[in-house]
Structures are given as C-alpha cells and as structure tokens.
Design a protein around this motif. Structure first.
Motif, PDB file in Angstrom:
ATOM      1  N   ILE A   1       0.754  -1.191   0.081  1.00 48.28           N
ATOM      2  CA  ILE A   1       0.086   0.129  -0.055  1.00 48.28           C
ATOM      3  C   ILE A   1       0.879   1.162   0.167  1.00 48.28           C
ATOM      4  O   ILE A   1       1.558   1.578   1.104  1.00 48.28           O
ATOM      5  CB  ILE A   1      -0.935  -0.086   1.158  1.00 48.28           C
ATOM      6  N   GLY A   2       1.034   1.851  -1.230  1.00 47.73           N
ATOM      7  CA  GLY A   2       1.665   3.095  -1.274  1.00 47.73           C
ATOM      8  C   GLY A   2       1.788   4.070  -0.217  1.00 47.73           C
ATOM      9  O   GLY A   2       2.693   4.786   0.031  1.00 47.73           O
ATOM     10  N   THR A   3       0.490   4.286   0.209  1.00 51.19           N
ATOM     11  CA  THR A   3       0.361   5.467   1.195  1.00 51.19           C
ATOM     12  C   THR A   3       0.911   5.071   2.660  1.00 51.19           C
ATOM     13  O   THR A   3       0.853   5.962   3.404  1.00 51.19           O
ATOM     14  CB  THR A   3      -1.233   5.728   1.412  1.00 51.19           C
ATOM     15  N   LEU A   4       1.211   3.947   2.675  1.00 55.74           N
ATOM     16  CA  LEU A   4       1.758   3.336   3.921  1.00 55.74           C
ATOM     17  C   LEU A   4       3.333   3.207   3.884  1.00 55.74           C
ATOM     18  O   LEU A   4       4.115   2.866   4.793  1.00 55.74           O
ATOM     19  CB  LEU A   4       1.202   1.907   4.404  1.00 55.74           C
TER      20      LEU A   4
ATOM     21  N   SER B   1      -9.616   1.012   6.373  1.00 54.86           N
ATOM     22  CA  SER B   1     -10.248   1.021   5.032  1.00 54.86           C
ATOM     23  C   SER B   1      -9.926  -0.227   4.492  1.00 54.86           C
ATOM     24  O   SER B   1     -10.583  -1.063   3.947  1.00 54.86           O
ATOM     25  CB  SER B   1      -9.988   2.219   4.047  1.00 54.86           C
ATOM     26  N   LEU B   2      -8.631  -0.826   4.769  1.00 49.04           N
ATOM     27  CA  LEU B   2      -8.150  -2.089   4.297  1.00 49.04           C
ATOM     28  C   LEU B   2      -9.019  -3.238   4.990  1.00 49.04           C
ATOM     29  O   LEU B   2      -9.235  -4.286   4.323  1.00 49.04           O
ATOM     30  CB  LEU B   2      -6.524  -2.293   4.501  1.00 49.04           C
ATOM     31  N   THR B   3      -9.264  -3.063   6.091  1.00 50.34           N
ATOM     32  CA  THR B   3      -9.972  -3.955   7.049  1.00 50.34           C
ATOM     33  C   THR B   3     -11.437  -4.291   6.560  1.00 50.34           C
ATOM     34  O   THR B   3     -12.036  -5.256   6.215  1.00 50.34           O
ATOM     35  CB  THR B   3     -10.389  -3.604   8.548  1.00 50.34           C
ATOM     36  N   ALA B   4     -12.034  -3.054   5.982  1.00 52.03           N
ATOM     37  CA  ALA B   4     -13.359  -3.055   5.264  1.00 52.03           C
ATOM     38  C   ALA B   4     -13.404  -3.628   3.949  1.00 52.03           C
ATOM     39  O   ALA B   4     -14.139  -4.596   3.604  1.00 52.03           O
ATOM     40  CB  ALA B   4     -13.861  -1.541   5.213  1.00 52.03           C
ATOM     41  N   LEU B   5     -12.412  -3.529   3.247  1.00 46.71           N
ATOM     42  CA  LEU B   5     -12.087  -4.160   2.025  1.00 46.71           C
ATOM     43  C   LEU B   5     -11.886  -5.715   2.229  1.00 46.71           C
ATOM     44  O   LEU B   5     -12.494  -6.651   1.302  1.00 46.71           O
ATOM     45  CB  LEU B   5     -10.977  -3.613   1.207  1.00 46.71           C
TER      46      LEU B   5
ATOM     47  N   ASP C   1      -3.833   9.561   9.029  1.00 50.65           N
ATOM     48  CA  ASP C   1      -3.803   9.074   7.622  1.00 50.65           C
ATOM     49  C   ASP C   1      -3.442   7.403   7.468  1.00 50.65           C
ATOM     50  O   ASP C   1      -4.232   6.624   6.978  1.00 50.65           O
ATOM     51  CB  ASP C   1      -2.981   9.639   6.817  1.00 50.65           C
ATOM     52  N   GLU C   2      -2.478   7.081   8.190  1.00 47.68           N
ATOM     53  CA  GLU C   2      -2.217   5.537   8.220  1.00 47.68           C
ATOM     54  C   GLU C   2      -3.331   4.812   8.973  1.00 47.68           C
ATOM     55  O   GLU C   2      -3.688   3.830   8.511  1.00 47.68           O
ATOM     56  CB  GLU C   2      -0.808   5.155   8.910  1.00 47.68           C
ATOM     57  N   TRP C   3      -3.818   5.366  10.107  1.00 47.33           N
ATOM     58  CA  TRP C   3      -4.852   4.672  10.734  1.00 47.33           C
ATOM     59  C   TRP C   3      -6.105   4.359   9.994  1.00 47.33           C
ATOM     60  O   TRP C   3      -6.693   3.224   9.766  1.00 47.33           O
ATOM     61  CB  TRP C   3      -5.296   5.573  12.087  1.00 47.33           C
TER      62      TRP C   3
END
Length: 158
Positions: free
Chosen positions: A120-123, A150-154, A143-145
């Motif tokens: 994940i580029g933003t991380l 959002s990844l957990t929802a996906l 932002d990381e949180w």
C-alpha cells in the motif's frame, strides 16, 4: 487521541486473548527498548487506540484494535526476580521500564499481513513497513490509521 501499533507474539498476548475477556484491562508489559519505553512513558495516553500486531508468527500482521485504559506506570515485572523481564538495575524510586493497560476493542475478520501492508503506497513511510524497524511500540498517523481501517473493510468484503 493518538494512534499506536503494539507488537506482540500471539503466544504471549494475542487479540484472541484480549477478546476472551473484553471487559478486562490487560497489562502490557515487557517493553525493554528505550525508544519504545519513551513512547509509552511520554506520549501514550488514556483512550488512545492501538493496532495489535502479531509478530514472530505466520503470517505476521495487524489482528485487531485495543484501547489504552491506564497510561504509563512502572512495569511491575522489572522488580520480580522470577520474571523474564526482571531488571536488577531498576529500582522502585527510579523505575527504568513502563507498562500500560489495554482493553479489547475489535478483532479483524482477517489479519492484515505485513506483506499486504507493504504493497500500500500510502503506508510507505510507516515505520512498520520500513526495513529494519524492530520497535514494539510505534506511532501511527491519522492517515495511516484511516488507510488501515479502510483495508479491513475491503478484506471483510472478500
């Protein structure tokens, strides 16, 4: 409120252990790195949210969320000679090591693996995904949180 990531080996204290007694406050002890200790002592506050990261297992990754229920206090294990965390150089008048208490908030349906997080580029600036980072306590930006949540929802939709 701030956000954190705490690493633990699942056979020491896992998200499942926290989930078994969701109303219990669990001692988060044994931190023996000065930088991680300083985070616990100087920055971790009551009510902060914490990603629980399982390390030294397959696959390593974020397994859920806890909340800080008691902020910095002397780690009692540093004074216990029979503890693997005993520190003969520490004394009650000037303790070297700090503990906090955490309480269960949420277990993720799927572990967010380190491999997935690294993609994940933003991380890419998150200390967890940067090579050579071994801290057991590390800050997580807002932002990381949000990205990780959002990844957990996906993941839950898979």
């Amino acid at each position: 409120m701030a956000y954190w990531l705490f690493k633990t080996e699942p056979d020491e204290l896992s998200i499942d252990d926290l989930a078994v007694e969701p109303e219990r406050n669990f001692l988060w002890d044994g931190v023996r790195n000065y930088q991680a200790r300083n985070f616990l002592r100087d920055q971790v506050q009551l009510g902060d949210k914490v990603f629980i990261y399982h390390s030294s297992c397959k696959p390593p990754g974020i397994a859920g969320i806890a909340r800080i229920t008691k902020a910095a206090y002397p780690d009692p294990t540093q004074f216990q000679p029979n503890s693997s965390y005993f520190d003969a150089k520490s004394n009650p008048a000037a303790p070297r090591w700090i503990a906090v208490d955490v309480k269960f908030e949420q277990k993720f349906d799927l572990i967010l693996t380190l491999d997935k997080l690294k993609k994940i580029g933003t991380l890419n600036q998150m200390p967890l995904v940067r090579k050579g980072n071994r801290l057991s306590v590390m800050p997580v930006t807002d932002d990381e949180w949000c990205t990780i949540l959002s990844l957990t929802a996906l993941s839950n939709q898979d």
